[in-house]
Design a protein around this motif. Sequence first.
Motif, PDB file in Angstrom:
ATOM      1  N   CYS A   1       0.810  -1.230   0.000  1.00 24.65           N
ATOM      2  CA  CYS A   1       0.000   0.000   0.000  1.00 24.65           C
ATOM      3  C   CYS A   1       0.836   1.270   0.000  1.00 24.65           C
ATOM      4  O   CYS A   1       0.466   2.257  -0.639  1.00 24.65           O
TER       5      CYS A   1
ATOM      6  N   GLY B   1      -8.659   4.733  -0.804  1.00 20.99           N
ATOM      7  CA  GLY B   1      -9.607   4.074   0.081  1.00 20.99           C
ATOM      8  C   GLY B   1      -9.831   2.597  -0.225  1.00 20.99           C
ATOM      9  O   GLY B   1     -10.557   1.916   0.478  1.00 20.99           O
TER      10      GLY B   1
ATOM     11  N   ILE C   1      -7.110 -11.182  -1.801  1.00 22.95           N
ATOM     12  CA  ILE C   1      -7.163 -10.115  -2.811  1.00 22.95           C
ATOM     13  C   ILE C   1      -5.910 -10.174  -3.679  1.00 22.95           C
ATOM     14  O   ILE C   1      -4.790 -10.249  -3.151  1.00 22.95           O
TER      15      ILE C   1
ATOM     16  N   ASN D   1      -9.634  -9.226   5.066  1.00 23.09           N
ATOM     17  CA  ASN D   1      -9.015  -8.964   3.760  1.00 23.09           C
ATOM     18  C   ASN D   1      -7.539  -9.323   3.821  1.00 23.09           C
ATOM     19  O   ASN D   1      -6.800  -8.768   4.645  1.00 23.09           O
TER      20      ASN D   1
ATOM     21  N   GLU E   1      -2.956  -8.687  -5.568  1.00 26.45           N
ATOM     22  CA  GLU E   1      -2.239  -7.436  -5.299  1.00 26.45           C
ATOM     23  C   GLU E   1      -2.358  -6.492  -6.503  1.00 26.45           C
ATOM     24  O   GLU E   1      -2.137  -6.886  -7.639  1.00 26.45           O
ATOM     25  N   MET E   2      -2.710  -5.251  -6.208  1.00 28.67           N
ATOM     26  CA  MET E   2      -2.826  -4.234  -7.272  1.00 28.67           C
ATOM     27  C   MET E   2      -1.633  -3.278  -7.194  1.00 28.67           C
ATOM     28  O   MET E   2      -0.973  -3.195  -6.156  1.00 28.67           O
TER      29      MET E   2
ATOM     30  N   ASN F   1      -7.649  -1.468   9.703  1.00 33.27           N
ATOM     31  CA  ASN F   1      -6.554  -2.409   9.963  1.00 33.27           C
ATOM     32  C   ASN F   1      -6.642  -2.987  11.372  1.00 33.27           C
ATOM     33  O   ASN F   1      -5.858  -3.848  11.736  1.00 33.27           O
TER      34      ASN F   1
ATOM     35  N   MET G   1      -2.945   3.145  -2.184  1.00 30.43           N
ATOM     36  CA  MET G   1      -4.349   2.823  -1.930  1.00 30.43           C
ATOM     37  C   MET G   1      -4.887   3.661  -0.769  1.00 30.43           C
ATOM     38  O   MET G   1      -6.086   3.925  -0.684  1.00 30.43           O
ATOM     39  N   ALA G   2      -3.984   4.090   0.116  1.00 24.80           N
ATOM     40  CA  ALA G   2      -4.417   4.911   1.259  1.00 24.80           C
ATOM     41  C   ALA G   2      -4.946   6.264   0.795  1.00 24.80           C
ATOM     42  O   ALA G   2      -5.696   6.926   1.506  1.00 24.80           O
TER      43      ALA G   2
ATOM     44  N   THR H   1     -13.501   4.273   4.979  1.00 22.27           N
ATOM     45  CA  THR H   1     -12.208   3.648   4.794  1.00 22.27           C
ATOM     46  C   THR H   1     -11.144   4.742   4.841  1.00 22.27           C
ATOM     47  O   THR H   1     -11.364   5.839   5.328  1.00 22.27           O
ATOM     48  N   GLY H   2      -9.951   4.455   4.351  1.00 17.86           N
ATOM     49  CA  GLY H   2      -8.886   5.449   4.379  1.00 17.86           C
ATOM     50  C   GLY H   2      -7.721   4.950   3.525  1.00 17.86           C
ATOM     51  O   GLY H   2      -7.947   4.155   2.616  1.00 17.86           O
ATOM     52  N   GLY H   3      -6.543   5.294   3.927  1.00 19.75           N
ATOM     53  CA  GLY H   3      -5.898   5.396   5.203  1.00 19.75           C
ATOM     54  C   GLY H   3      -6.603   4.585   6.299  1.00 19.75           C
ATOM     55  O   GLY H   3      -7.450   3.781   6.005  1.00 19.75           O
ATOM     56  N   GLU H   4      -6.160   4.837   7.500  1.00 17.60           N
ATOM     57  CA  GLU H   4      -6.803   4.125   8.602  1.00 17.60           C
ATOM     58  C   GLU H   4      -7.850   5.052   9.234  1.00 17.60           C
ATOM     59  O   GLU H   4      -7.494   6.072   9.849  1.00 17.60           O
ATOM     60  N   PRO H   5      -9.132   4.711   9.099  1.00 18.62           N
ATOM     61  CA  PRO H   5     -10.186   5.621   9.579  1.00 18.62           C
ATOM     62  C   PRO H   5     -10.016   6.026  11.037  1.00 18.62           C
ATOM     63  O   PRO H   5     -10.284   7.178  11.396  1.00 18.62           O
TER      64      PRO H   5
HETATM   65  N1  SAM Z   1      -6.413   0.981   6.571  1.00 18.88           N
HETATM   66  C1  SAM Z   1      -7.580   0.204   6.368  1.00 18.88           C
HETATM   67  C2  SAM Z   1      -7.257  -1.228   6.108  1.00 18.88           C
HETATM   68  O1  SAM Z   1      -6.110  -1.527   5.798  1.00 18.88           O
HETATM   69  O2  SAM Z   1      -8.147  -2.047   6.194  1.00 18.88           O
HETATM   70  C3  SAM Z   1      -8.473   0.739   5.263  1.00 18.88           C
HETATM   71  C4  SAM Z   1      -7.818   1.291   4.023  1.00 18.88           C
HETATM   72  S1  SAM Z   1      -6.985   0.101   3.015  1.00 18.88           S
HETATM   73  C5  SAM Z   1      -6.347   1.115   1.734  1.00 18.88           C
HETATM   74  C6  SAM Z   1      -8.356  -0.739   2.275  1.00 18.88           C
HETATM   75  C7  SAM Z   1      -8.044  -2.076   1.684  1.00 18.88           C
HETATM   76  O3  SAM Z   1      -7.195  -1.907   0.566  1.00 18.88           O
HETATM   77  C8  SAM Z   1      -7.333  -3.048   2.625  1.00 18.88           C
HETATM   78  O4  SAM Z   1      -8.091  -4.220   2.781  1.00 18.88           O
HETATM   79  C9  SAM Z   1      -6.041  -3.352   1.929  1.00 18.88           C
HETATM   80  O5  SAM Z   1      -5.656  -4.668   2.107  1.00 18.88           O
HETATM   81  C10 SAM Z   1      -6.370  -3.038   0.484  1.00 18.88           C
HETATM   82  N2  SAM Z   1      -5.189  -2.697  -0.307  1.00 18.88           N
HETATM   83  C11 SAM Z   1      -4.298  -1.722  -0.077  1.00 18.88           C
HETATM   84  N3  SAM Z   1      -3.345  -1.698  -1.026  1.00 18.88           N
HETATM   85  C12 SAM Z   1      -3.638  -2.697  -1.887  1.00 18.88           C
HETATM   86  C13 SAM Z   1      -3.023  -3.196  -3.064  1.00 18.88           C
HETATM   87  N4  SAM Z   1      -1.900  -2.654  -3.555  1.00 18.88           N
HETATM   88  N5  SAM Z   1      -3.594  -4.237  -3.692  1.00 18.88           N
HETATM   89  C14 SAM Z   1      -4.731  -4.798  -3.192  1.00 18.88           C
HETATM   90  N6  SAM Z   1      -5.356  -4.374  -2.086  1.00 18.88           N
HETATM   91  C15 SAM Z   1      -4.819  -3.336  -1.422  1.00 18.88           C
END
Ligand code: SAM
Length: 328
Positions: free
Chosen positions: A27, A327, A185, A156, A187-188, A96, A323-324, A65-69
């Motif tokens: 992320c 969201g 998931i 997740n 990975e993106m 998280n 991704m932060a 969502t966020g970041g970390e809400p």
């Molecule tokens: N901080 C919180 C969390 O981690 O649950 C919420 C925000 S986070 C950006 C939301 C989701 O995006 C999380 O489940 C995380 O695993 C997923 N995520 C973040 N970066 C990613 C990536 N590069 N590829 C796939 N999923 C990703």
Amino acid sequence: MTDNHGRVINYLRLAVTDRCNLRCFYCMPEEGINWLQRKELMTNDELLRICSIAVNMGIEKIRITGGEPFVRKGIMPFIADLSRLHGLKELTITTNGVLTAPLVPELKKMGIRSVNLSLDTLDRNRFFAITHRDEMPAVMATMDALLHHGIDVKINAVVMEGKNTHDIVPLVALTKDLPVSVRFIEEMPFNGGGDHYTVLHWDHLKILETIKDCFPLIEKMEDPMFSTSYNYHIPGHKGTVGIIAAYTRSFCGTCNRLRITPQGVLKTCLYDDGVLNVSDMVRNGGSDDAIARALVNAVSHRPQDGWEAERNRHSQKGVHESMAAIGG
Ligand code: SAM
Ligand code: SF4
């Protein structure tokens, strides 16, 4: 709200901050990202106003969502205000879990029925290697608290070559005794510009094969409408398993969601780079009607899928942001 492809839009993902207390490998870089200044973030009142307009237009579900809400100041009163929006049928959170456990009883009282919890491994050392923080006990405490309070838990787990592929089977095994939905998931490339990402090693097919090797009786379930995951159940298990083909983008066809980034930019697709600055409209005195019309206009110009959205980006080609900052 219906988009130009006939898809009903009733789901909003609201990223309330880009800040985070973890540094997940997939992320953001270990040093973090260029955090937004406080004044760039929308205030709680501004967010509430936008959500209220969106709900009046047919948004029925909001995910925070966020970041970390939970690192955002004043997040609990804000969630309480949102939960009282007339017409909002479902309010959910992705977290998280680091700061969440003590807040669970209050969240339950606010009517939160489902929480997505990020947990990529059940091994404390690997957790540290992935997130750069030794916070796994706090996350496990959150899972326990959520289950104890009867809140649905979706776990997740982003699958990463060389990082947590040994955790796929133990995470699936969690579903034997716990009523959780474990979702793997793909990975993106939304990693904040880190250069570790080249190709996808673990796609949804490889993840499924790995699970099947250990759990040959696994059965496909019917996927709920608008589901982003392929869903499975192992006979005798209390929980379920999902696989999200996020990189492969196989779920675009039924996408029913909008996103608002922490600085108040509307995205009608995860892969676009923002189609409307809602924050500017709010701060420049835009009326509710004007904001609603702008939302309708954006929704009526939605790309068919993530590939088209990526081609249409105004900025640098190819996604690279964290991704932060979106969201998830
Ligand atoms: N901080 C919180 C969390 O981690 O649950 C919420 C925000 S986070 C950006 C939301 C989701 O995006 C999380 O489940 C995380 O695993 C997923 N995520 C973040 N970066 C990613 C990536 N590069 N590829 C796939 N999923 C990703
Ligand atoms: Fe933070 Fe969530 Fe990104 Fe991990 S995935 S760094 S917990 S925002």
